[in-house]
Scaffold this motif. Structure first.
Motif, short mmCIF file in Angstrom:
data_model
loop_
_atom_site.label_atom_id
_atom_site.label_comp_id
_atom_site.label_asym_id
_atom_site.label_seq_id
_atom_site.Cartn_x
_atom_site.Cartn_y
_atom_site.Cartn_z
N ASN A 139 0.80 -1.23 0.00
CA ASN A 139 0.00 0.00 0.00
C ASN A 139 0.83 1.28 0.00
N GLY A 140 2.14 1.16 0.16
CA GLY A 140 2.99 2.34 0.08
C GLY A 140 3.17 3.05 1.41
N PRO A 141 4.06 4.06 1.44
CA PRO A 141 4.39 4.76 2.69
C PRO A 141 3.23 5.50 3.34
N GLN A 142 2.18 5.83 2.55
CA GLN A 142 1.04 6.53 3.14
C GLN A 142 0.35 5.67 4.20
N SER A 143 0.56 4.35 4.14
CA SER A 143 -0.07 3.47 5.13
C SER A 143 0.58 3.59 6.51
N LEU A 144 1.69 4.35 6.59
CA LEU A 144 2.28 4.60 7.91
C LEU A 144 1.33 5.40 8.79
N LEU A 145 0.44 6.16 8.16
CA LEU A 145 -0.59 6.89 8.91
C LEU A 145 -1.88 6.09 8.97
N GLY A 146 -1.79 4.80 8.67
CA GLY A 146 -2.95 3.93 8.70
C GLY A 146 -2.62 2.60 9.34
N VAL A 147 -2.94 1.52 8.63
CA VAL A 147 -2.80 0.18 9.21
C VAL A 147 -1.34 -0.17 9.48
N ALA A 148 -0.42 0.18 8.56
CA ALA A 148 0.99 -0.11 8.81
C ALA A 148 1.48 0.59 10.07
N GLY A 149 1.09 1.85 10.24
CA GLY A 149 1.45 2.57 11.46
C GLY A 149 0.85 1.93 12.70
N GLY A 150 -0.40 1.46 12.57
CA GLY A 150 -1.04 0.78 13.70
C GLY A 150 -0.32 -0.50 14.07
N LEU A 151 0.17 -1.22 13.07
CA LEU A 151 0.93 -2.45 13.33
C LEU A 151 2.26 -2.15 14.01
N LEU A 152 2.91 -1.06 13.60
CA LEU A 152 4.16 -0.66 14.26
C LEU A 152 3.91 -0.28 15.72
N CYS A 153 2.83 0.44 15.96
CA CYS A 153 2.47 0.76 17.36
C CYS A 153 2.17 -0.52 18.14
N SER A 154 1.52 -1.47 17.49
CA SER A 154 1.22 -2.74 18.15
C SER A 154 2.49 -3.50 18.49
N ALA A 155 3.47 -3.47 17.58
CA ALA A 155 4.76 -4.12 17.85
C ALA A 155 5.42 -3.49 19.06
N LEU A 156 5.33 -2.16 19.18
CA LEU A 156 5.87 -1.48 20.35
C LEU A 156 5.12 -1.92 21.61
N GLY A 157 3.80 -2.05 21.50
CA GLY A 157 3.01 -2.53 22.62
C GLY A 157 3.39 -3.95 23.02
N ASP A 158 3.61 -4.82 22.03
CA ASP A 158 4.06 -6.18 22.31
C ASP A 158 5.37 -6.16 23.09
N PHE A 159 6.28 -5.31 22.66
CA PHE A 159 7.59 -5.20 23.31
C PHE A 159 7.42 -4.78 24.77
N CYS A 160 6.58 -3.78 25.01
CA CYS A 160 6.39 -3.27 26.37
C CYS A 160 5.76 -4.31 27.29
N LEU A 161 4.81 -5.07 26.76
CA LEU A 161 4.07 -6.00 27.61
C LEU A 161 4.86 -7.24 28.01
N VAL A 162 6.07 -7.37 27.48
CA VAL A 162 6.94 -8.43 27.97
C VAL A 162 7.39 -8.10 29.39
N TRP A 163 7.35 -6.80 29.76
CA TRP A 163 7.63 -6.35 31.12
C TRP A 163 6.37 -5.71 31.69
N PRO A 164 5.32 -6.49 31.96
CA PRO A 164 4.03 -5.92 32.34
C PRO A 164 4.05 -5.11 33.63
N GLU A 165 4.89 -5.49 34.57
CA GLU A 165 4.88 -4.76 35.84
C GLU A 165 5.45 -3.36 35.69
N GLN A 166 6.40 -3.19 34.78
CA GLN A 166 7.01 -1.88 34.60
C GLN A 166 6.41 -1.08 33.44
#
Length: 248
Positions: free
Chosen positions: A68-95
């Motif tokens: 879908n191209g770089p414009q998807s960074l403000l859409g689903v691709a960006g949401g997936l990147l945010c989700s990956a960051l969330g996945d990373f954080c939740l490996v340390w749920p207490e902190q």
């Protein structure tokens, strides 16, 4: 080229594109399998676990960007990147639980903006999607009401009580806007995401005990992200095919 020949040509093209999309998704399937192969309760809190857990969402983001191209960074691709960051954080749920929740809230906001875009067709004359809006918001409100006493007992209750409320509002809005798109894949993805988050929340805040709860959460989570990503690719693909058909 007459209409029948044009229709046959684009059907073949869609089949070829579907095969190509599947090939692009193979790394995601392998990364998901790797997560379930290496995951153990003892791996929580390790950098390796964070990388393995985040990899599937990152790979899906790469697929959406390729298609879908770089414009998807403000859409689903960006949401997936945010989700990956969330996945990373939740490996340390207490902190980092609140940080992870904020990352997923940003993902839902990006998904919602995407579902509102003109790329997703919506038949405004149809009344049936509107029936689901109050159902989803009533369900979200009821779940927050159920979870509220457990949130008050949490160590960071002053942040979690309003934060979880806002998060439930955002994911419910995302689900409602997914229904608006009338795309079955997108709707299923958003609803499965809600199921995943409900299952996670009742375990994190000790509102219920679910056997093999982590497996349920992650299976539904990866499935939801896959459906949302594929739905986004298919939407762009369908719009492009329709434009070409009109010009033929």
């Amino acid at each position: 080229m007459d209409i029948l020949e044009t229709d046959a040509f684009y059907r073949r093209q869609r089949r070829n594109m579907s095969c190509s999309l599947f090939v692009h998704l193979v790394p995601f399937f392998l990364a998901t399998a790797a997560y379930f192969y290496v995951w153990t309760p003892a791996s929580v809190g390790s950098t390796m676990a964070a990388g393995v857990k985040s990899a599937p969402a990152l790979l899906l983001a790469a697929v959406v960007l390729i298609w879908n191209g770089p414009q998807s960074l403000l859409g689903v691709a960006g949401g997936l990147l945010c989700s990956a960051l969330g996945d990373f954080c939740l490996v340390w749920p207490e902190q980092l639980f609140i940080h992870g929740m904020a990352a997923f809230a940003a993902a839902h906001l990006l998904y919602s903006l995407t579902f509102l875009s003109t790329r997703y067709s919506s038949d405004s004359s149809s009344k049936w999607p509107r029936v689901f809006y109050p159902v989803l918001f009533l369900t979200g409100g009821s779940f927050y009401f159920y979870l509220y006493p457990y949130l008050q007992k949490a160590p960071d209750s002053e942040l979690l009580v309003p934060g979880v409320g806002l998060y439930i509002l955002l994911i419910t809005l995302m689900g409602s806007l997914a229904v608006r798109t009338r795309s079955l894949i997108t709707v299923l993805g958003s609803l499965v995401f809600m199921v995943s988050d409900v299952t996670l929340a009742v375990q994190v805040f000790k509102a219920a005990v679910i056997e093999n709860g982590t497996v349920v959460v992650m299976v539904t989570y990866y499935l939801s992200q896959l459906l949302i990503a594929v739905g986004d690719v298919k939407t762009v693909e369908s719009n492009d095919d329709f434009s070409k058909w009109k010009r033929a």
